[in-house]
Enzyme design. Structure first.
Site, short mmCIF file in Angstrom:
data_model
loop_
_atom_site.label_atom_id
_atom_site.label_comp_id
_atom_site.label_asym_id
_atom_site.label_seq_id
_atom_site.Cartn_x
_atom_site.Cartn_y
_atom_site.Cartn_z
N GLU A 41 -31.51 -8.56 -36.97
CA GLU A 41 -32.56 -8.10 -36.85
C GLU A 41 -33.59 -7.04 -38.38
O GLU A 41 -34.37 -6.58 -38.52
CB GLU A 41 -32.91 -7.10 -35.42
CG GLU A 41 -32.37 -8.05 -34.13
CD GLU A 41 -34.09 -8.29 -33.61
OE1 GLU A 41 -34.53 -8.15 -34.80
OE2 GLU A 41 -34.27 -9.45 -33.11
N TYR A 124 -37.80 -0.57 -31.97
CA TYR A 124 -37.42 -2.56 -31.60
C TYR A 124 -36.04 -2.57 -31.82
O TYR A 124 -35.55 -3.48 -30.42
CB TYR A 124 -38.57 -2.44 -32.79
CG TYR A 124 -38.14 -4.74 -32.71
CD1 TYR A 124 -37.80 -5.05 -31.95
CD2 TYR A 124 -37.44 -4.66 -33.99
CE1 TYR A 124 -38.46 -6.16 -31.84
CE2 TYR A 124 -37.20 -6.57 -34.01
CZ TYR A 124 -37.48 -6.44 -33.18
OH TYR A 124 -37.09 -7.99 -32.98
N ASP A 142 -42.37 -5.57 -32.05
CA ASP A 142 -42.87 -6.20 -32.40
C ASP A 142 -44.19 -6.41 -33.04
O ASP A 142 -44.65 -6.05 -32.07
CB ASP A 142 -41.41 -7.13 -33.72
CG ASP A 142 -41.89 -8.23 -33.06
OD1 ASP A 142 -42.27 -8.12 -32.09
OD2 ASP A 142 -41.14 -9.26 -33.95
#
Length: 357
Positions: A41, A124, A142
């Site tokens: 991520e 996020y 996102d």
């Protein structure tokens, strides 16, 4: 939110059935290890999936666990990150690994509220780790999520405003599948990058077309509502290409700020000069490196590199000199053949391609 409980359940089933059949096979989806989720991520921030894939594999081979990353020299981490840009991500990733191993005894926080306390972990990423690794019903909001849900519900709120995140957070919490929250979030990511992409979407064939209010209203491209970004600020520099029989002069960037601890040619910000002339640049360079060198303009060569909020415009100045001591200001002479041994930012690689034939 005006969907009935039955419609919400139908949406979940439709979305997850499509994801089970068509979800992207990505290397970070083979397991739910929180370290793997975090690394992927963080890498995927500001970077395309296809670019990340080889970096992800190499990074995990070099730093297979959070403990391995925590104990690694920073220079080694930056070298492994080289080419991905936004190097503060790599530093924060290592700091987060250190927090997990040193402050949490190697035990991962499992809630978004706790995960967001780790270095570089925003709402996020915290939501992504909590939902994918720990099955927590947390939204992962996102750009894809903003786009998908703005279109599904014709949300008129400007997604560039911080308060708008609360609107989407409240909405998604009512929709997220409580049994498969990680798959739900990843399905939204895949939906946003395929049928509901920003440009040239194919909303009519989307698996959730029946739930898409923007499609029904023929307003797909009106969403999400987003204020245009301001153009990046132009920052002019002189880049000093100084070489001797011992190699090229590189200096280490400061420990904080842009491109911290990365190696580059010495730079002079042209707005710092009393008069933006070649003579003034020579005098400033002499003070900077403690040695006078006769810099000459390398034709009209200007290298441009755009960061998020800045565009650097670097005019090359060159000089050939006898080698001198550069350790006092953190410099080193490096042969061109040895550049690959150092962590070099992309802008420096651009300079090398132009300056060294």
């Amino acid at each position: 939110m005006d969907w009935s409980a039955d419609k919400i359940e139908a949406f979940r089933k439709t979305l997850l059935a499509w994801y089970d059949q068509e979800g992207r096979a990505l290397p970070w989806r083979v397991d739910h290890d929180p370290y793997h989720v975090m690394v992927s991520e963080i890498m995927l921030q500001q970077t395309q999936v296809e670019t990340v894939k080889p970096y992800y594999a190499r990074f995990l081979k070099q730093f297979p666990t959070a403990a391995a990353l925590a104990d690694a020299p920073e220079a080694l981490v930056l070298k492994a990150w080289e080419g991905l840009g936004y190097y503060s991500r790599a530093r924060n990733l290592q700091r987060a690994a250190q927090q997990i191993t040193q402050e949490h005894g190697g035990v991962w926080p499992q809630t978004a509220d706790e995960l967001v306390k780790l270095a570089g972990i925003g709402p996020y990423t915290a939501g992504a780790i909590a939902s994918i690794a720990f099955n927590q019903p947390e939204p992962a909001i996102d750009g894809n999520a903003f786009r998908v849900f703005a279109r599904l519900f014709c949300i008129e709120d400007d997604i560039t405003l911080p308060k708008t995140r609360r609107v989407f957070d409240t909405l998604i919490r009512q929709l997220i599948d409580p049994d498969r929250p990680g798959d739900f979030n990843q399905a939204i990511m895949d939906l946003g990058s395929t049928y509901m992409r920003a440009k040239d979407p194919d909303a009519a064939h989307s698996p959730v077309a029946a739930f898409d209010a923007s499609l029904a209203a023929n307003r797909v491209l009106d969403f999400p509502v987003k204020t245009k970004k301001k153009p990046p600020v132009v920052v002019p520099y002189y880049a000093l290409v100084i070489y001797s029989d011992q190699g090229y002069l590189l200096v280490k960037r400061p420990k904080t700020g842009m491109l911290a601890n990365m190696w580059m040619f010495p730079l002079i910000k042209r707005t710092d000069l009393t008069a933006d002339t070649l003579d003034d640049a020579r005098a400033t360079a002499a003070k900077m490196i403690g040695h006078a060198v006769y810099l000459t303009a390398a034709g009209t060569q200007v290298v441009k590199h755009t960061f998020t909020h800045q565009q650097w415009q670097l005019t090359l100045l060159t000089a050939e000199a006898s080698a001198f001591d550069v350790t006092d200001f953190g410099g080193r002479w490096v042969q061109a053949a040895n550049f690959d041994e150092l962590a070099l930012p992309t802008v420096q690689k651009k300079l090398i391609r132009v300056a060294i034939k």
